[in-house]
Every structure is written in structure tokens, then in C-alpha cells.
Motif scaffolding. Structure first.
Motif, PDB file in Angstrom:
ATOM      1  N   ASP A  40      36.753 -41.162 -25.339  1.00 13.13           N
ATOM      2  CA  ASP A  40      37.496 -41.295 -26.586  1.00 13.13           C
ATOM      3  C   ASP A  40      37.776 -39.932 -27.206  1.00 13.13           C
ATOM      4  N   GLY A  41      38.961 -39.805 -27.784  1.00 10.65           N
ATOM      5  CA  GLY A  41      39.310 -38.567 -28.474  1.00 10.65           C
ATOM      6  C   GLY A  41      40.782 -38.249 -28.320  1.00 10.65           C
ATOM      7  N   VAL A  78      52.374 -32.989 -28.947  1.00  8.23           N
ATOM      8  CA  VAL A  78      52.102 -34.425 -28.998  1.00  8.23           C
ATOM      9  C   VAL A  78      50.600 -34.629 -28.852  1.00  8.23           C
ATOM     10  N   THR A  79      50.167 -35.792 -29.279  1.00  8.41           N
ATOM     11  CA  THR A  79      48.765 -36.187 -29.129  1.00  8.41           C
ATOM     12  C   THR A  79      48.678 -37.375 -28.186  1.00  8.41           C
ATOM     13  N   VAL A  80      47.834 -37.261 -27.174  1.00  8.86           N
ATOM     14  CA  VAL A  80      47.495 -38.414 -26.336  1.00  8.86           C
ATOM     15  C   VAL A  80      46.125 -38.878 -26.821  1.00  8.86           C
ATOM     16  N   ASP A 107      44.680 -33.317 -35.552  1.00  9.06           N
ATOM     17  CA  ASP A 107      43.865 -32.486 -36.444  1.00  9.06           C
ATOM     18  C   ASP A 107      42.637 -31.926 -35.739  1.00  9.06           C
ATOM     19  N   THR A 108      42.002 -32.763 -34.942  1.00 10.93           N
ATOM     20  CA  THR A 108      40.751 -32.350 -34.293  1.00 10.93           C
ATOM     21  C   THR A 108      40.768 -32.755 -32.820  1.00 10.93           C
ATOM     22  N   PRO A 109      41.512 -32.038 -31.986  1.00 13.50           N
ATOM     23  CA  PRO A 109      41.584 -32.388 -30.574  1.00 13.50           C
ATOM     24  C   PRO A 109      40.276 -32.130 -29.844  1.00 13.50           C
ATOM     25  N   MET A 114      44.099 -24.018 -21.593  1.00 17.01           N
ATOM     26  CA  MET A 114      43.297 -25.238 -21.618  1.00 17.01           C
ATOM     27  C   MET A 114      41.974 -24.955 -22.305  1.00 17.01           C
ATOM     28  N   SER A 115      41.518 -25.910 -23.091  1.00 15.81           N
ATOM     29  CA  SER A 115      40.213 -25.751 -23.740  1.00 15.81           C
ATOM     30  C   SER A 115      39.641 -27.127 -24.064  1.00 15.81           C
TER      31      SER A 115
END
Length: 254
Positions: free
Chosen positions: A167-168, A180-182, A197-199, A232-233
Motif C-alpha cells: 500500500d502507498g 501522476v500518482t499510482v 503529498d507523501t510518496p 528512483m527513490s
């Protein structure tokens, strides 16, 4: 191999959902929307597949799940029938407000989808125009994001990769251009067309030119990673599994 049901979700949530962004970025698309005499909410209801409504106003397009509030509706008896709308322009069966369905589908909707195809399947000549090149790449980013989620939730091979995603929020984007956010919840993926906001994980391409090269296969992911052009992080295993789904996206959109 492509699965018909998964392809229907890719066409709905990946390809057609990008109409939202087309109507924000392209001046001709904006004019088409502004020419509407009244709002139109067109629902595509696919038996054994997705059901979504495309809400068109003078301000643009927004897609919503389900048929609630639709002013006109078209049914498709199978995912294959819906895919034929995208691939061969074969319509389904109008079942609500039939005159509006036909006039809108054959008029403004076709003009918008033709524009979208122009950006998503660009000709070399068009890509020489820098503004077109950038918009094409940005719209492709949105389409790929939607396709990743569609396949993670519906394609049998992609589901296996999604089962390993915790999850996240995964942030994907092109520096200074588009994000974009997945969002993963219980191994179900959802696309949100904004920066999280908090990937928990981030994959970002350094430039539009790089992203375009990766999308069309002229750039090497490994080489660009080594050169530091792909950042990438965070939870890298989340990105690894998204990249496995990306391989399937290439099959479905290729």
C-alpha cells in the motif's frame, strides 16, 4: 497475448480517460468543447467490463465511474464490442437519448478522439513541432499511467506483479512537466492525475525528450538509469513491479 476484458479497461481508463487532459492542453479540443450548446454526459456501459461516463462541458471533459447522471448512453454486449469502437470506430447500441448519442458521437466526440489519436500515435512530421512533441509526450504519460492501473487490476499477468505492491503512493513523472500518482490499496491500483503529498516510491524522468525516447523505445532504460537521467527513490520494489506491468502496457498499447 492481450486479454479482451483487460484491453477494454485499458481503452477506457488509459486511452479515453486522456480526453480529460487533451481538453486542457490542446486549443482545438478546447474550441470543440466551447462549441457545445449544452453539457453532454456520454456513458459507455460494457457488459463484463467497465462502465464510465464522460462529462463534457464548455470547460472540458471529466470521466466518472458508473452511469449516474448520464444524459445519453451506449451499451456494448462484450469487451470485444467495446474494443471495436476504439480500434475500428464501430459503435455499440444506443439505449438512452438516442439522437443525442448519435449526433455527439459522430460529431464532437469523433473530432476529439481523432485529435487524441494524432497525439498518441504521432507522425514524424508532427513531432518536429516542439509544442506538439511536448504535448504528445505528456498525454502519453497520462495514458500509460491509466493503462498501468487498468492492467494491474484486470490483466492476469499484471495482477501477479500487483500482488507484490504494498500500500502507498508511487510518484511517476517528467521533471517540470507532468506528474501522476499510482495509488496502491490492497494490491488494487488507481491513477490520480497529480503529484502525491507523501510518496512511498518515486520514478522521475529528467526531461521530456528522455521520456519520449523511453515511451517509443529509442532510449535505453538501463543506460539512462546509469547516466542518472531516471531518478528512483523509496520503496524500489514497488517501482520494480510497476515496471513489470509497464512491459504489459507495451503489449496492449503497442
Amino acid at each position: 497475448m492481450k486479454e479482451a476484458k483487460a484491453l477494454a479497461y485499458v481503452n477506457m481508463y488509459g486511452v479515453l480517460c486522456t480526453l480529460e487532459n487533451l481538453c486542457e492542453l490542446d486549443e482545438e479540443a478546447k474550441k470543440i468543447c466551447q462549441s457545445l450548446k449544452k453539457p453532454v454526459s456520454l456513458c459507455f456501459d460494457v457488459s463484463g467490463g467497465p462502465c464510465c461516463t464522460f462529462n463534457f462541458t464548455k470547460d472540458g471533459c471529466k470521466m466518472s465511474e458508473g452511469s449516474y447522471g448520464c444524459t445519453c448512453k451506449m451499451n456494448f454486449s462484450s469487451p470485444e464490442k467495446f474494443n471495436a469502437l476504439i480500434d475500428d470506430a464501430k459503435p455499440g447500441v444506443p439505449v438512452k437519448n438516442i439522437p443525442q448519442v448519435l449526433s455527439f458521437l459522430l460529431g464532437p466526440f469523433t473530432k476529439l478522439t481523432d485529435l487524441l489519436v494524432k497525439y498518441l500515435q504521432p507522425k514524424d512530421e508532427d513531432l518536429k513541432n516542439r509544442d506538439f512533441f511536448e504535448k504528445s509526450t505528456i498525454l502519453t504519460m497520462y495514458t500509460i499511467g491509466g493503462a498501468i492501473c487498468a492492467l494491474a487490476n484486470n490483466d492476469s499477468i499484471s495482477k501477479q506483479s500487483a500482488s507484490y505492491i504494498c500500500d502507498g503512493d508511487i510518484q511517476m513523472g517528467i521533471t517540470g512537466a507532468v506528474y501522476v500518482t499510482v495509488r496502491a490499496r490492497d494490491h488494487h491500483l488507481e491513477l490520480i492525475k497529480e503529484k502525491p503529498d507523501t510518496p512511498r516510491a518515486i520514478m522521475e524522468f529528467k526531461t521530456i525528450d528522455l521520456a519520449n525516447g523511453l515511451f517509443n523505445g529509442t532510449a535505453s532504460t538501463m543506460a539512462e538509469l546509469c547516466a542518472g537521467n531516471i531518478y528512483m527513490s523509496g520503496m524500489i520494489n514497488m517501482i520494480d513491479n510497476v515496471n513489470r506491468i509497464l512491459d504489459r502496457v507495451a503489449v496492449y498499447l503497442g
